[in-house]
Structures are given as structure tokens and as C-alpha cells.
Write a protein that holds these residues in place. Structure first.
Motif, PDB file in Angstrom:
ATOM      1  N   THR A 299      34.266-100.252 -25.405  1.00 26.36           N
ATOM      2  CA  THR A 299      35.242-100.036 -26.470  1.00 26.36           C
ATOM      3  C   THR A 299      34.564 -99.281 -27.603  1.00 26.36           C
ATOM      4  O   THR A 299      33.336 -99.260 -27.707  1.00 26.36           O
ATOM      5  N   VAL A 300      35.389 -98.671 -28.449  1.00 28.91           N
ATOM      6  CA  VAL A 300      34.864 -97.947 -29.596  1.00 28.91           C
ATOM      7  C   VAL A 300      33.982 -98.869 -30.438  1.00 28.91           C
ATOM      8  O   VAL A 300      32.877 -98.517 -30.829  1.00 28.91           O
TER       9      VAL A 300
ATOM     10  N   LYS B  32      39.599-100.833 -30.987  1.00 26.12           N
ATOM     11  CA  LYS B  32      39.786-101.575 -29.739  1.00 26.12           C
ATOM     12  C   LYS B  32      39.950-100.665 -28.524  1.00 26.12           C
ATOM     13  O   LYS B  32      40.061-101.145 -27.400  1.00 26.12           O
ATOM     14  N   ARG B  33      40.035 -99.367 -28.755  1.00 24.09           N
ATOM     15  CA  ARG B  33      40.281 -98.453 -27.640  1.00 24.09           C
ATOM     16  C   ARG B  33      39.039 -98.268 -26.779  1.00 24.09           C
ATOM     17  O   ARG B  33      37.914 -98.445 -27.229  1.00 24.09           O
ATOM     18  N   GLN B  34      39.274 -97.898 -25.504  1.00 22.16           N
ATOM     19  CA  GLN B  34      38.159 -97.547 -24.623  1.00 22.16           C
ATOM     20  C   GLN B  34      37.698 -96.132 -24.975  1.00 22.16           C
ATOM     21  O   GLN B  34      38.521 -95.249 -25.222  1.00 22.16           O
ATOM     22  N   MET B  35      36.400 -95.922 -24.977  1.00 21.27           N
ATOM     23  CA  MET B  35      35.858 -94.597 -25.291  1.00 21.27           C
ATOM     24  C   MET B  35      36.426 -93.537 -24.346  1.00 21.27           C
ATOM     25  O   MET B  35      36.658 -92.399 -24.721  1.00 21.27           O
ATOM     26  N   SER B  36      36.662 -93.953 -23.092  1.00 22.21           N
ATOM     27  CA  SER B  36      37.121 -92.986 -22.094  1.00 22.21           C
ATOM     28  C   SER B  36      38.550 -92.524 -22.343  1.00 22.21           C
ATOM     29  O   SER B  36      39.000 -91.544 -21.778  1.00 22.21           O
ATOM     30  N   GLN B  37      39.295 -93.252 -23.212  1.00 27.38           N
ATOM     31  CA  GLN B  37      40.692 -92.872 -23.457  1.00 27.38           C
ATOM     32  C   GLN B  37      40.867 -91.982 -24.672  1.00 27.38           C
ATOM     33  O   GLN B  37      41.982 -91.616 -25.023  1.00 27.38           O
ATOM     34  N   LEU B  38      39.768 -91.660 -25.360  1.00 29.60           N
ATOM     35  CA  LEU B  38      39.895 -90.887 -26.597  1.00 29.60           C
ATOM     36  C   LEU B  38      40.080 -89.406 -26.295  1.00 29.60           C
ATOM     37  O   LEU B  38      39.596 -88.888 -25.298  1.00 29.60           O
TER      38      LEU B  38
ATOM     39  N   SER C 297      36.746-102.510 -12.758  1.00 28.18           N
ATOM     40  CA  SER C 297      38.147-102.471 -13.167  1.00 28.18           C
ATOM     41  C   SER C 297      38.532-103.696 -13.997  1.00 28.18           C
ATOM     42  O   SER C 297      39.557-103.701 -14.659  1.00 28.18           O
ATOM     43  N   LEU C 298      37.698-104.745 -13.972  1.00 30.37           N
ATOM     44  CA  LEU C 298      38.031-105.964 -14.709  1.00 30.37           C
ATOM     45  C   LEU C 298      37.426-105.991 -16.099  1.00 30.37           C
ATOM     46  O   LEU C 298      37.754-106.855 -16.911  1.00 30.37           O
ATOM     47  N   ALA C 299      36.502-105.048 -16.389  1.00 28.47           N
ATOM     48  CA  ALA C 299      35.701-105.172 -17.606  1.00 28.47           C
ATOM     49  C   ALA C 299      36.129-104.174 -18.671  1.00 28.47           C
ATOM     50  O   ALA C 299      36.531-103.055 -18.375  1.00 28.47           O
ATOM     51  N   ARG C 300      36.042-104.612 -19.944  1.00 25.02           N
ATOM     52  CA  ARG C 300      36.297-103.715 -21.061  1.00 25.02           C
ATOM     53  C   ARG C 300      35.024-103.384 -21.841  1.00 25.02           C
ATOM     54  O   ARG C 300      35.004-102.485 -22.665  1.00 25.02           O
TER      55      ARG C 300
ATOM     56  N   ALA D 155      28.624-106.719 -16.541  1.00 25.83           N
ATOM     57  CA  ALA D 155      27.432-107.338 -15.947  1.00 25.83           C
ATOM     58  C   ALA D 155      27.721-108.780 -15.543  1.00 25.83           C
ATOM     59  O   ALA D 155      27.329-109.223 -14.454  1.00 25.83           O
ATOM     60  N   VAL D 156      28.417-109.520 -16.419  1.00 24.28           N
ATOM     61  CA  VAL D 156      28.703-110.929 -16.126  1.00 24.28           C
ATOM     62  C   VAL D 156      29.655-111.037 -14.927  1.00 24.28           C
ATOM     63  O   VAL D 156      29.448-111.845 -14.018  1.00 24.28           O
ATOM     64  N   ILE D 157      30.696-110.203 -14.913  1.00 25.84           N
ATOM     65  CA  ILE D 157      31.647-110.245 -13.799  1.00 25.84           C
ATOM     66  C   ILE D 157      30.956-109.839 -12.490  1.00 25.84           C
ATOM     67  O   ILE D 157      31.196-110.424 -11.435  1.00 25.84           O
TER      68      ILE D 157
END
Lengths: 258, 266
Positions: free
Chosen positions: A91-92, A121-127, B206-209, B215-217
């Protein structure tokens, strides 16, 4: 050229040479950056701009000369491009707080200062490209740097996007008083936003205020009069007669002034 | 005593390897080092042959050869051959030389299959100690350098400007990889070690943000694969190491399908 100053320079590069194998990319480069000033390095591809930056941050060993940073200098570095592998979720906010355990509050403040307050809260890959560069800027600001290093930080942005980005840099300088040392291809933006321009081509060709550099013969030899837009736009619009260039330059002028 | 049961020892060994492999495997995936991991693991066969010939610990032999392998790759990189070509040459040569060397050790009766595919059901208490010791070392190494490793993975210049040396972080990963390979030989064998690194980490994506969550998953997926794989091997009388990898691969496929469906729905 070194400017005499009451305060010690933030960065002092003295007789720097950089070699990769037999290939000398930088020869006898002298450069100093004083607190609060915006210095821009221009130069054609392969002129050693990025090597100079790498030497300043310690990623490349100088073949000769020395680089002194003011003791304890806080550097905020904005890389040319940052590829985050799509397999790396981040995330950012997590990205921003990677460095020195920055507090959440500092993170929010830095995102505000970079002009992207709502992204944490955004994912870096979505920017988008512009958002991404601003997050990189925010990350550089989080440690309250005394100097920002920007390596072609607007590569991949469109003209309005990069003009807006550089305006943000000027705002940041005005608000925090941090110095800025940047590499840019976008000569028209460079000319309006910088206190000082250094023209690099393996060595320092010429240096001075934007107006001085723009009219220097060394600079003209490198960039011509109708290519970059800067000359045409700011000083010598009447000097050249390529009509297609004219149209091109006017477009630059319009967008840079937005 | 609980550890007297071979299934308990095998499960503990599998889970130990999974825990070490998870965070390291994430970096292998993020830095696109999958083939590097594979090459290091294959080269371990040469280490096994040397250890048997010199009657020393297989753990030490495997670590030594894995490190030599990494050093050789770094030395030869950028000298005319693409990285994957270089790794392919070195990995398979080391594997072949290792196999030939083992065949010359006529004095000793060696079960080659045990080294190629693991022999997790024969894990002794001593092996368990080595596996958990090595796993703990790897997890501690990576955890202590986590922010630096992440920064260096994101961008070299960013790392330098933060006062880090990306070469040192690379060295830490190489060292962790060598140790993980050495402790995983007994569990999944040299041919399938890379699978334990890559599959749980890839399945966790695909489960991680955040990187930490991934790493934990990955550790959870790897651990679950070890437990379920061993049960399945016992139930179907299948080879244990490959069964663990099969379960991990199934989890990867299921999680991949679920995230694909979710993306279609969204």
C-alpha cells in the motif's frame, strides 16, 4: 564554479571523475548546492547526469575527486522510475513508512505536501503515472529533507502532468525551504523553475542563471535553437524559422503555463 | 515421547522448512530470482557428493556449494551470457557432476532418491535440530533486515540514498537461500526445494495487501501444505516430499481461481 557562501554548501562536488571500465563518463566536475536553491542539471543522453547522481548518493565510486555532503544531511531522493514487481503487494502508506519508521501523521502530512492526500490505502500498483511520481515525492519528503534529488522525476508524465509536478516542487521549496537538485529533459520547465542551471556533457559545459545558460554558445551547441523549446519559448522565439517547431513550442508554452 | 513418532518428526520438519522458505520465497518471487533459487538447489547435489566423500555434514557441504554457486554466478554475470543461460549451465552442470561424483563413491551405499526427492519420513531428532536451527536463523536474518531488504528490492538507488548498501542485502538473501536449501534437502530433496520457495509465496500474493502479510500467509500455506501433504502421502502411500509440493500447487491453483473469479465479478 563555487559560490562563496556564509553557510556551508549542502553538497560539494570537487573534481569528480566517474569511469565505467575504460569509459570515462564524467571528467572534473565541480558543483555545489546551497541551502534553499533549485539547481537543474541539463544535458543530452549519455552526458553523465545519472552517474553524477549515483556518485552523490554513494551508488557509484568516483574514479577521482571527492564528494562532501554536509554532516548529517537529510537527502530526499526521487528516482527516475521505480518498477514495483506486480507480485509485490504494497500500500502507499506501507511504502511511505518503509524507511525510518515514520509516523502515520508524518505520512499524511507528506502526502498532503505532494498534492495526493487521499491515496494512503491504495495499492502502489493501482496508481496512475502522475500519482505514482507524487507518492515518490511524498516518500522523499517524509524525512523532512534539506535537499531533494530528482532524477528525471517526470519521465512518463504528459506535459501538463510534469508542469504541475514541477509547480509542486516549487511549492514544497517555498514551504519547507529545502534545496532541490534535479535532472530534467524538459528544458522549458527547467528554465522557469530553476535558480541555476548546469549544462552537463561529460563535464560542466556552462552554468548560471537560466537566462545566461540559454544564451551560452555551449548550450546552443548541445541543444540547438529549435529543439528543446526553452530558447524558443523564453528568449529567442524569433531566432528560428522552422514553422513546425514553432507550433510545437507554442504548445509547450501553453501547457507549461497552465 | 511425542518425538518418537516418525510422522510427528516429519510434520515438524516440513513445517520448519515451510516457515523458513516463506519469507525468503517472497523475496525470490519479488526479485525474480526463481531460477537462481532452482540453480542453488540443484547445485547442492554436488555439495552432497562432496560431503559423502569427505564424511562431513551434508548441511555444511550443501551450504558451501550453494554459496560458491552464488559467488560464481555473480562473478560471471554480465560477461556475455544472459542470466538464465548462465544459471542453466551452472545448475545442471553442478547437478550432473554431483550425480556422477556420487556414483563413484562405491564404498558407500547411497539412496540417490532420498537426496533428489527428500526422505522426510526418516528425519531424526538430530535432523530436526538442524532444520529448526537453520530455519530460525533464516527467519531471524530476514526479519532483522526486513525494511532494508524491501527497500533494496524496490529500487537500488532508493536504497543507496537511504544509506543502505543493496549488495549487502543481496548477500543476506544469498546466505539465507543457501541455508534454506541445505535444511530442505532432507524434506523435499534438491529437485523440489525451489517449489517450496516459490509456490507458497506465489499462492499468497492474491490474498495479501502488504509485503508482511504476504510472507505470513505464505508461511501458513507452506505449513498447511506440509501437514496435508504428509497426511495424503500416508493415506495413499505416495512419496512424501512430492506430495507436499502437490498440495502447495493445488492451493496455488485454487487461490488463483478464486481471485480470478472475484476479479471477473468485480
Amino acid at each position: 564554479m563555487r559560490r562563496p557562501g556564509r553557510i556551508m554548501s549542502l553538497i560539494n562536488v570537487d573534481g569528480l571523475s566517474v569511469r565505467y571500465g575504460a569509459n570515462t563518463v564524467l571528467r572534473h566536475v565541480d558543483l555545489a548546492v546551497e541551502p534553499g536553491e533549485i539547481v537543474t542539471i541539463v544535458g543530452p543522453n549519455g552526458s553523465g547526469k545519472t552517474s553524477l547522481f549515483r556518485a552523490i548518493i554513494g551508488a557509484t565510486e568516483p574514479a577521482a575527486g571527492r564528494i562532501s555532503l554536509r554532516p548529517g544531511l537529510r537527502i530526499g531522493y526521487v528516482p527516475q522510475r521505480l518498477h514495483i514487481d506486480p507480485t509485490l503487494p504494497i500500500t502507499v502508506e506501507r511504502f511511505m513508512r518503509l524507511g525510518d519508521r515514520a509516523r502515520r501523521q508524518d505520512c499524511t502530512t507528506a502526502l498532503d505536501a505532494a498534492g495526493v492526500p487521499d491515496l494512503s490505502k491504495r495499492q502502489m500498483s493501482q496508481l496512475s503515472g502522475g500519482q505514482f511520481q507524487r507518492v515518490l515525492l511524498a516518500r522523499a519528503l517524509i524525512a523532512r529533507p534539506e535537499i531533494l534529488l530528482l532524477d528525471e522525476a517526470t519521465q512518463g508524465l504528459d506535459q501538463p502532468g510534469s508542469a504541475a509536478f514541477y509547480r509542486q516542487i516549487e511549492t514544497v521549496r517555498a514551504e519547507t525551504g529545502c534545496a532541490v537538485l534535479m535532472i530534467s529533459h524538459e528544458l522549458h520547465v527547467v528554465m522557469s523553475a530553476s535558480d541555476r542551471v548546469i549544462c552537463l556533457n561529460g563535464h560542466v559545459c556552462c552554468e548560471g542563471t537560466p537566462a545566461v545558460v540559454a544564451s551560452a554558445p555551449e548550450y546552443r551547441a548541445l541543444f540547438g535553437t529549435g529543439t528543446g523549446g526553452a530558447l524558443a519559448l523564453y528568449r529567442h522565439d524569433h531566432d528560428h524559422d522552422h514553422d513546425h517547431d514553432h507550433g510545437h513550442d507554442r504548445m509547450h508554452s501553453h501547457e507549461a503555463a497552465e | 515421547m511425542m518425538l518418537d513418532d516418525f510422522m510427528v518428526r516429519a510434520t515438524l520438519a516440513g513445517v520448519g522448512v515451510a516457515f523458513a522458505a516463506a519469507p525468503l520465497g517472497c523475496f525470490v518471487v519479488w526479485r525474480r530470482m526463481a531460477y537462481f533459487g532452482d540453480a542453488t538447489a540443484h547445485a547442492a547435489m554436488l555439495g552432497i557428493a562432496m560431503s559423502l566423500a569427505m564424511e562431513m555434514s551434508i548441511f555444511l557441504g550443501a551450504v558451501a556449494v550453494a554459496l560458491t554457486m552464488a559467488a560464481t554466478v555473480n562473478l560471471l554475470a554480465g560477461r556475455g551470457y544472459a542470466m538464465d543461460t548462465l544459471l542453466g549451465v551452472l545448475a545442471h552442470s553442478a547437478l550432473a557432476f554431483g550425480l556422477v561424483a556420487v556414483s563413484f563413491l562405491s564404498g558407500i551405499r547411497i539412496d540417490l532418491m532420498a537426496y533428489l526427492f527428500g526422505d522426510i519420513l526418516a528425519v531424526s531428532r538430530g535432523d530436526l535440530l538442524v532444520i529448526w536451527g537453520g530455519a530460525a536463523l533464516v527467519v531471524a536474518l530476514i526479519a532483522s533486515r526486513w525494511p532494508a531488504l524491501l527497500t533494496a528490492t524496490l529500487n537500488e538507488e532508493l536504497a543507496y540514498s537511504s544509506g543502505l548498501d543493496p549488495r549487502r542485502e543481496q548477500l543476506i538473501l544469498t546466505l539465507s537461500l543457501a541455508i534454506t536449501v541445505a535444511v530442505a534437502i532432507k524434506v523435499v530433496g534438491v529437485l523440489l526445494i525451489a517449489a517450496m520457495l516459490i509456490i507458497p509465496a506465489a499462492a499468497a500474493r492474491s490474498l495479501a495487501r502488504t509485503p508482511e502479510a504476504m510472507a505470513v500467509i505464505a508461511a501458513a500455506i507452506g505449513g498447511a501444505s506440509a501437514v496435508a501433504g504428509l497426511r495424503a502421502a500416508y493415506a495413499f502411500d505416495a512419496p512424501a516430499g512430492p506430495s507436499i509440493v502437490c498440495v502447495a500447487a493445488l492451493l496455488f491453483a485454487i487461490l488463483g481461481l478464486v481471485s480470478w473469479c472475484r476479479r471477473l465479478g468485480a
